[in-house]
Motif scaffolding. Sequence first.
Motif, PDB file in Angstrom:
ATOM      1  N   ALA A   1      -4.533   0.464  -3.212  1.00 56.34           N
ATOM      2  CA  ALA A   1      -5.590   0.775  -2.149  1.00 56.34           C
ATOM      3  C   ALA A   1      -5.143   0.991  -0.797  1.00 56.34           C
ATOM      4  O   ALA A   1      -5.381   0.668   0.175  1.00 56.34           O
ATOM      5  CB  ALA A   1      -6.514  -0.702  -2.040  1.00 56.34           C
ATOM      6  N   PRO A   2      -4.551   2.296  -0.692  1.00 56.07           N
ATOM      7  CA  PRO A   2      -3.830   2.495   0.379  1.00 56.07           C
ATOM      8  C   PRO A   2      -4.796   2.923   1.538  1.00 56.07           C
ATOM      9  O   PRO A   2      -4.539   2.490   2.860  1.00 56.07           O
ATOM     10  CB  PRO A   2      -2.918   3.810   0.028  1.00 56.07           C
ATOM     11  N   GLU A   3      -5.828   3.764   1.195  1.00 49.40           N
ATOM     12  CA  GLU A   3      -6.739   3.821   2.297  1.00 49.40           C
ATOM     13  C   GLU A   3      -7.291   2.765   2.769  1.00 49.40           C
ATOM     14  O   GLU A   3      -7.544   2.587   4.136  1.00 49.40           O
ATOM     15  CB  GLU A   3      -7.869   4.806   1.806  1.00 49.40           C
TER      16      GLU A   3
ATOM     17  N   PHE B   1       3.013 -14.233   1.903  1.00 46.41           N
ATOM     18  CA  PHE B   1       3.262 -12.821   2.288  1.00 46.41           C
ATOM     19  C   PHE B   1       4.639 -12.382   1.976  1.00 46.41           C
ATOM     20  O   PHE B   1       4.914 -11.305   1.681  1.00 46.41           O
ATOM     21  CB  PHE B   1       3.077 -12.393   3.639  1.00 46.41           C
ATOM     22  N   PHE B   2       5.571 -13.424   1.919  1.00 41.73           N
ATOM     23  CA  PHE B   2       7.085 -12.904   1.458  1.00 41.73           C
ATOM     24  C   PHE B   2       7.158 -12.583   0.204  1.00 41.73           C
ATOM     25  O   PHE B   2       7.925 -11.599  -0.138  1.00 41.73           O
ATOM     26  CB  PHE B   2       8.034 -14.039   1.859  1.00 41.73           C
ATOM     27  N   PRO B   3       6.645 -13.222  -0.903  1.00 42.55           N
ATOM     28  CA  PRO B   3       6.792 -12.739  -2.400  1.00 42.55           C
ATOM     29  C   PRO B   3       6.113 -11.536  -2.622  1.00 42.55           C
ATOM     30  O   PRO B   3       6.686 -10.658  -3.103  1.00 42.55           O
ATOM     31  CB  PRO B   3       5.920 -13.740  -3.062  1.00 42.55           C
ATOM     32  N   LEU B   4       4.880 -11.301  -1.852  1.00 43.64           N
ATOM     33  CA  LEU B   4       4.401  -9.902  -1.872  1.00 43.64           C
ATOM     34  C   LEU B   4       5.340  -8.825  -1.295  1.00 43.64           C
ATOM     35  O   LEU B   4       5.630  -7.600  -1.930  1.00 43.64           O
ATOM     36  CB  LEU B   4       2.855  -9.940  -1.219  1.00 43.64           C
ATOM     37  N   MET B   5       5.846  -8.928  -0.298  1.00 46.50           N
ATOM     38  CA  MET B   5       6.732  -7.990   0.614  1.00 46.50           C
ATOM     39  C   MET B   5       7.889  -7.662  -0.358  1.00 46.50           C
ATOM     40  O   MET B   5       8.305  -6.657  -0.578  1.00 46.50           O
ATOM     41  CB  MET B   5       7.199  -8.810   1.822  1.00 46.50           C
ATOM     42  N   ALA B   6       8.506  -8.737  -1.313  1.00 51.41           N
ATOM     43  CA  ALA B   6       9.767  -8.700  -1.874  1.00 51.41           C
ATOM     44  C   ALA B   6       9.168  -7.880  -3.047  1.00 51.41           C
ATOM     45  O   ALA B   6      10.116  -6.858  -3.723  1.00 51.41           O
ATOM     46  CB  ALA B   6      10.291  -9.983  -2.253  1.00 51.41           C
TER      47      ALA B   6
ATOM     48  N   ALA C   1       0.888  -1.101   0.112  1.00 55.13           N
ATOM     49  CA  ALA C   1       0.042   0.102  -0.178  1.00 55.13           C
ATOM     50  C   ALA C   1       0.698   1.291  -0.048  1.00 55.13           C
ATOM     51  O   ALA C   1       0.147   2.500  -0.046  1.00 55.13           O
ATOM     52  CB  ALA C   1      -0.974   0.011   1.212  1.00 55.13           C
ATOM     53  N   SER C   2       2.028   1.152   0.110  1.00 58.37           N
ATOM     54  CA  SER C   2       2.997   2.361   0.268  1.00 58.37           C
ATOM     55  C   SER C   2       3.549   2.608  -1.234  1.00 58.37           C
ATOM     56  O   SER C   2       3.425   2.184  -2.087  1.00 58.37           O
ATOM     57  CB  SER C   2       4.246   1.910   1.115  1.00 58.37           C
ATOM     58  N   GLY C   3       4.090   4.000  -1.029  1.00 56.93           N
ATOM     59  CA  GLY C   3       4.393   4.535  -2.236  1.00 56.93           C
ATOM     60  C   GLY C   3       3.551   4.974  -3.128  1.00 56.93           C
ATOM     61  O   GLY C   3       2.368   4.958  -2.959  1.00 56.93           O
TER      62      GLY C   3
ATOM     63  N   ARG D   1       8.970  -2.597  -6.060  1.00 55.65           N
ATOM     64  CA  ARG D   1       8.327  -1.489  -6.805  1.00 55.65           C
ATOM     65  C   ARG D   1       8.518  -0.219  -6.159  1.00 55.65           C
ATOM     66  O   ARG D   1       8.804   0.838  -6.709  1.00 55.65           O
ATOM     67  CB  ARG D   1       6.976  -1.911  -6.777  1.00 55.65           C
ATOM     68  N   ASN D   2       8.488  -0.240  -4.777  1.00 60.15           N
ATOM     69  CA  ASN D   2       8.498   1.149  -3.904  1.00 60.15           C
ATOM     70  C   ASN D   2      10.172   1.862  -4.263  1.00 60.15           C
ATOM     71  O   ASN D   2       9.969   2.859  -4.347  1.00 60.15           O
ATOM     72  CB  ASN D   2       8.436   0.791  -2.617  1.00 60.15           C
TER      73      ASN D   2
END
Length: 656
Positions: free
Chosen positions: A344-346, A632-637, A337-339, A642-643
């Motif tokens: 969908a940050p909100e 969750f680790f692949p999404l994190m990476a 959600a960052s960057g 991207r960020n």
Amino acid sequence: MAADGSALSDTQLSGAELDRVVTAAHTALGGAQRDDGHWVYELEADATIPAEYILLEHFLDRIDDELEQKMAVYLRRIQSEDHGGWPLYHDGDFNISASVKAYFALKAAGDDINAPHMKRAREAILDHGGAERTNVFTRFQLALFGDVPWRATPVMPVEIMLLPPSAFFSVWNMSYWSRTVIAPLLVLAALRPVAVNPRRVHVRELFVTPPEKVKDWIRGPYRSAWGYVFKGLDMAMRPLLPLVPARTHQKAIKAAIDFIEPRLNGKDGIGAIYPAMANTVMMYRTLGVPDTDPRAATAWEAVQRLVVTKDDEAYCQPCVSPIWDTGLSGHAMIEAASGPNGIAPEATLAALKKTSAWLRSKQILDVKGDWAVRNPGLAPGGWAFQYGNDYYPDVDDTAVVGMLLHREGDPANAEAIERARVWIVGMQSSNGGWGAFDIDNNKEILNHIPFADHGALLDPPTADVTARCISFLAQLGNPADEPVIQRGLEYLRRDQEADGSWFGRWGTNYVYGTWSVLCAFNAAGVSHDDPAVVRAVEWLRSVQRPDGGWGEGCESYEGGPHGTYKESLPSQTAWGALALMAAGRRDDPAVARAMSWLASQQDENGEWHEDPYNAVGFPKVFYLRYHGYKQFFPLMALARYRNLESSNTRRVAFGF
């Protein structure tokens, strides 16, 4: 070049494709969030836990035939086609203790011993020396069913429960999991019950030598000369045990019970781990406590809550991991959600406010657990690994949760974060590192007693837990914590392997450990050109696979090469890429290749799949498969990659 000398893939993931993959993964992970804000995934071990569950039902004569048949399906499915027995992890080598328990459980569930799968298993067991060569915990299980004499088990007198923390053999010098497993087991060993075993199932056919004729049950593994010394002590103590006064013996049994009962932990169970729960259930039955007694009934309910039942099979988890899963899922979601291109940050931040509230409700504030024996003046402030385990907060979980609450940013988190910070600082061991549950739990000599043939009686500081604590403290940026951080960094520098990697005590293995430490170095401001960082980066590059991923087998805990496996895995590819990004190498082609591989492995639901085990309970003895790691680790990476594209500094201040 890849680790095997072949050419590396040079594919590049487009920005649009990267956004698509991150969005799909974010949607999938968000869909797994529970209504109250938390996540929990299955936590799978090997054949031993479901096998022990079946045998527990037969010990008690509380047999659920339908459930046992589903567990039997599971046990048959994970039997090895190659060697006929059961391994400790996916595609692993034959393990005699797991195989004996699985065979015994299947026989108890009604499998014909002449069925092909049972015949293959029996032949494999006999070829490896028979059931007399099983480990200590298996021999205790066999003794409870009368299949071996009690002399097959090491001397562990219940009187050790009377020893103060200052005594060398005190349970307070053992790890939390050892204390909670041993206390009820000592009562069982003292009273020597025999299982109800209503179907009279035994496994004498698994012995090369009839059990009553085996002369030497204590045969290592010996890790040093101390093993032989302690074996001699074991032999010397046996004739002395009957001389212990009955009054002292009963006092020791009462001391064990007095230790257990404050820690029963309601429906979450003593220690919130299966072996301790099962031993406690058997202890109450042996003591004559009715099954309807609230203590016995709740202890049995806690065991039941670990069972995972599906349409056609079932198994029993060793424990559950909601705090860990929630903390790591939350980090992945907030990263996505960052960057400037945040997903969908909100909505994500609104969902994470629920997560933060749920986590705050789970912080342990009113119980000084076993850790306080070494630091009685320290205020509680940690989180457990499970839903509830107040006597045993987990240092690693506390650091992960603290970082998430800090990143999420709700002012309501401030008090919880500060309490966690104080607790983490107070849990640092004298060598600068952190263990998972205790301070200075490092009397290594205890791992050489006959009872400790698993080599995991202790909870010493480790690189991965230490790295997480440094990451948390560095993220908070409290100037008073700088000396604490520096002691931790010095510990990590001393602990680096010759090849540049770090050992992963709680995740498989050197890729996990190296990722953890490079994140800590980055958060603490260690230069990306620091020699320790450069060596770690070069090692990671050297073990990247030709397809762009990373993979590491549990064989690396058993003398196998560091950082290698026959295939790339989503969780470990994420760790490798995150490690390089933490070391300032976001634009390294190795990272781009990893991102392309992860994108290529994502399914239409935005998820990833992996069968190999990705974590460890006790190296060489007990391995784990976290079902959430591949999500969750692949999404994190991918989200971090991207960020960092839009970051001016290419450095993050937080520990993941």
